[in-house]
Each structure stands twice: as structure tokens, then as C-alpha cells.
Design an enzyme around this catalytic site. Structure first.
Site, PDB file in Angstrom:
ATOM      1  N   SER A 118       0.774  -1.368   0.254  1.00 19.00           N
ATOM      2  CA  SER A 118       0.265  -0.093  -0.106  1.00 19.00           C
ATOM      3  C   SER A 118       0.688   1.653  -0.322  1.00 19.00           C
ATOM      4  O   SER A 118       1.738   1.608  -0.618  1.00 19.00           O
ATOM      5  CB  SER A 118      -0.903  -0.416   1.656  1.00 19.00           C
ATOM      6  OG  SER A 118      -1.843   0.809   0.917  1.00 19.00           O
ATOM      7  N   ASP A 128      -8.903  -6.295  -5.214  1.00 22.36           N
ATOM      8  CA  ASP A 128      -8.873  -5.132  -3.879  1.00 22.36           C
ATOM      9  C   ASP A 128      -9.460  -3.275  -5.069  1.00 22.36           C
ATOM     10  O   ASP A 128      -8.117  -3.232  -6.248  1.00 22.36           O
ATOM     11  CB  ASP A 128      -6.977  -4.591  -4.492  1.00 22.36           C
ATOM     12  CG  ASP A 128      -6.631  -3.261  -3.875  1.00 22.36           C
ATOM     13  OD1 ASP A 128      -7.353  -2.624  -3.395  1.00 22.36           O
ATOM     14  OD2 ASP A 128      -5.216  -3.303  -3.204  1.00 22.36           O
ATOM     15  N   HIS A 131      -8.633  -4.272  -0.251  1.00 21.89           N
ATOM     16  CA  HIS A 131      -6.525  -4.447  -0.407  1.00 21.89           C
ATOM     17  C   HIS A 131      -6.177  -5.003   0.767  1.00 21.89           C
ATOM     18  O   HIS A 131      -5.497  -4.866   0.944  1.00 21.89           O
ATOM     19  CB  HIS A 131      -7.122  -2.523   0.451  1.00 21.89           C
ATOM     20  CG  HIS A 131      -5.953  -2.011  -0.131  1.00 21.89           C
ATOM     21  ND1 HIS A 131      -4.644  -2.224  -0.850  1.00 21.89           N
ATOM     22  CD2 HIS A 131      -5.185  -1.288   0.396  1.00 21.89           C
ATOM     23  CE1 HIS A 131      -3.688  -1.413  -0.475  1.00 21.89           C
ATOM     24  NE2 HIS A 131      -3.739  -0.730   0.773  1.00 21.89           N
TER      25      HIS A 131
END
Length: 373
Positions: free
Chosen positions: A140, A309, A342
Site C-alpha cells: 500500500s 482490491d 485491499h
């Protein structure tokens, strides 16, 4: 580690002095070639793996990834986790005293960027005598830092591991971040960022900010499987309450996450880190060309994404891969069919873990010196 030399920031300001909190795992080998830097995401910290003595609940945020015998094996590699500037877990941030005023920085803490974090991390590496990392890794927002490392310090890493990340935020992502920030900024207890002096915390704003963010970390399928339309008190009744309280399990879950977050995270830190997310765009200085932005990189790359995601979709990872291929970089790409959205980069998935393990095996086999110090 304290740094007395000023750090010039991308936004034009500077930190005259600052402290970075970091943790290490494993042993640095004789030629310091087995060091791996792990960069953290929004609400994580330097505490990457393991459990603190006397606090069994405080387990590192990537404990399933990093440790003895794990995909990033600390019996082989010397792993470093660094808490980013502006955070609320030890490194200099809004809660700390500004030496110029003797009062907490609060809202006056300068806006920091991904590139500023990387510059600070490089200074820490210098102080530890690490000229080159075997790999810089992150998921991320951490993946953005890893990508920035490959651009800013191409000779200082042999491998770049970018998981569930993106070369820049979409307009939708920026919009979600701004809604979260507005929730904090509009909380009466925020007091323009100087709530420390008032002895309060803008908990309502933090709760809503976390709820908004958490929705984006989960996939629709994952939410449907975990919660569906189940009522919170379905065991006692199948009737709605017909009020604005908590009817559905998903409402209960989000409020729990928001309440928990508001107890440990700093509101000014949330504003700073989401802005760093928004500003990251290495292609901006190259006319929007990610290929040109990555032209000076020298590392080998491992890029991974997850099919569900929608925050940082596989399409964004493929942009990175395509730009690297255009530059004839060696790149391994994994697009993993996982239902968790995610957050999948933090969870157990045998295929995902095995691919990371195999990649670090490759790094290990190419090590110039495998033995420990």
C-alpha cells in the site's frame, strides 16, 4: 536515533532536528548486504513483527510475513522497520515539542511526502552503515515508498518489492481521503489541530475517518460473506428497530473499528499521512510518463496485486509493470485472485506468501555473502 542535521522537505519547509524510531530483526551479515527495509502503510509503525515482552496483544503488523522461517526470513535477512516522520508511534510528529516554541507542533507540523520519508530513511541507513539494501519492501503506502526508493536512490537497493500499491492515487481515492480529513477538521474537538492544549481528542472525527477508510480496504464480496444484511440482534429478533442506531452487523463492525482507532491514532497524523498519499506521483515531473520516471531505476522488481482490491486495483500495478518492461527492468508480477480487497496484502494467502517466499529465496541465492556476522 536522533538527527541534528536539518531535513529539507519537498514542500519547501524543513525539520531542524528530528528522531526516527526503528526496530530491527535478525543479524546483519559481515558485508552488510542482507539488510531489507520494510516500509509501513497508513496506520502501521516500525513494529513490523514479533511480540513485545509482557504485551502479547502487541504483535507486529506484518508478523505473518516477517520472522524466522517466514517468507521474509529473519534467519537469513536483517530486517529494518522505520516509523515515518509525522507519525504518532515515536518518530517526530505533531504530538512532539517544537524546539522553536517549546509547545507541541500540532497543526504547524510541516506536510511531509513519501519522498521526504525516503530521504529520512536513507539517512538512517547511512547511520547504520548500510550502503545498499538487498531489498526495499512495502504494501500500500509502503509500496509507494519502495517505488520512490528505486527512483531516488537507484544504487542503494538490489530489489524493490511493491505490493498492493499504485504509482499515484485516482481522483476517487483522493476524494475518499478528503472526506476522511473533513470529518476530523470539522470535529469541534479538533481546535485547529491544537487539541493537545485543550486536553481533548477529536474522537468523532477520527471514528468517521476510520470508518470511511475501512470501507475502502474491504471488497464487496468480503463484506457480503462476513456480514451480508445480518441484523445485530438477529438471534433475539428479526425486526428492524426503525431508528438511527445500530441495526446491521456491518454497522456494528465499522463503529467498533472507528472506536478502536480513535483510542490510539493521532488526528494530525491522519491528516498528514493521507496528504502524503495524495501527493505521491513520481510521473508528474516527467510529463505524466511513468516510463520516464522509472528510466533511472536499476533494481529488480517484484510487484503483486489482488483481484478484488478496488482501492489500488491490479490495473495500477500493471501500469508499474508495463513502465518497467519498457525500461527493460527485470520484473516479476503476481496478480492474486483473493476475495479480501485491499487488506489482502496483510492476510494469510498461501499463493501470495509462497510467491514472496520464492522471491526472497532468489535474493538469498544471489547474495554475495550469506553467512552471519
Amino acid at each position: 536515533m536522533r538527527f541534528a542535521e536539518p531535513l529539507r522537505l519537498q514542500g519547501g519547509g524543513a525539520l531542524a532536528e528530528y528522531t526516527l524510531v526503528y526496530e530491527t530483526y535478525g543479524t546483519l551479515n559481515a558485508d552488510k548486504s542482507n539488510a531489507v527495509l520494510v516500509c509501513h502503510a497508513l496506520n502501521a509503525s516500525h513494529h513490523v513483527a514479533g511480540t513485545y515482552e509482557g504485551d502479547p496483544k502487541n504483535t507486529g503488523w506484518w508478523n505473518n510475513m516477517v520472522g524466522p522461517g517466514k517468507p521474509l526470513d529473519t534467519d537469513r535477512f536483517f530486517v529494518i522497520g522505520v516509523n515515518n516522520l509525522g507519525s504518532c508511534f515515536g518518530s517526530t510528529g505533531p504530538m512532539h515539542l517544537n524546539p522553536a516554541t517549546g509547545k507541541p507542533y500540532g497543526a504547524s507540523f510541516p506536510v511531509v511526502t513519501v519522498e521526504d520519508w525516503v530521504a529520512a530513511q536513507a539517512r538512517l541507513a547511512d547511520a547504520l552503515g548500510i550502503a545498499q539494501f538487498a531489498a526495499v519492501m512495502g504494501g500500500s503506502l509502503g509500496g509507494m515508498q519502495a517505488l520512490a526508493w528505486s527512483i531516488m536512490f537507484p544504487d542503494r537497493l538490489r530489489h524493490c518489492v511493491v505490493i498492493a500499491s499504485t504509482p499515484k492515487l485516482s481522483a476517487q481515492n483522493i476524494a475518499f481521503n478528503d472526506v476522511a480529513r473533513q470529518a476530523i477538521l470539522s470535529d469541534p474537538d479538533y481546535h485547529g489541530g491544537d487539541f493537545y492544549a485543550h486536553g481533548v481528542v477529536p474522537k468523532n472525527g477520527l471514528r468517521v475517518a476510520r470508518m470511511v477508510g475501512h470501507i475502502t480496504y474491504l471488497s464487496n464480496d468480503d463484506m457480503a460473506e462476513k456480514f451480508g444484511r445480518k441484523l445485530r440482534n438477529a438471534a433475539e429478533s428479526n425486526d428492524y428497530k426503525f431508528d438511527f442506531g445500530i441495526d446491521f452487523e456491518i454497522e456494528s463492525y465499522l463503529r467498533y473499528q472507528g472506536d478502536k482507532f480513535s483510542e490510539y491514532f493521532d488526528a494530525n497524523t491522519y491528516l498528514l499521512i493521507t496528504k502524503a498519499l495524495d501527493y505521491f506521483d513520481p510521473a508528474r515531473e516527467f510529463g505524466g510518463s511513468l516510463t520516464r520516471a522509472l528510466a533511472g531505476t536499476k533494481a529488480d522488481f517484484f510487484v503483486a496485486s489482488f483481484t478484488t482490491d478496488w482501492r489500488f486495483s491490479p490495473e495500477r500495478s500493471r501500469e508499474i509493470v508495463e513502465a518497467l518492461v519498457c525500461n527493460r527492468r527485470r520484473v516479476t508480477y503476481a496478480e492474486i485472485d483473493a476475495p479480501h480487497g485491499h487488506d489482502a496484502f496483510l492476510l494469510e494467502d498461501e499463493r501470495y506468501m509462497n510467491m514472496v517466499r520464492a522471491y526472497y529465496q532468489r535474493i538469498w541465492e544471489a547474495m554475495p555473502v550469506k553467512g552471519q556476522a
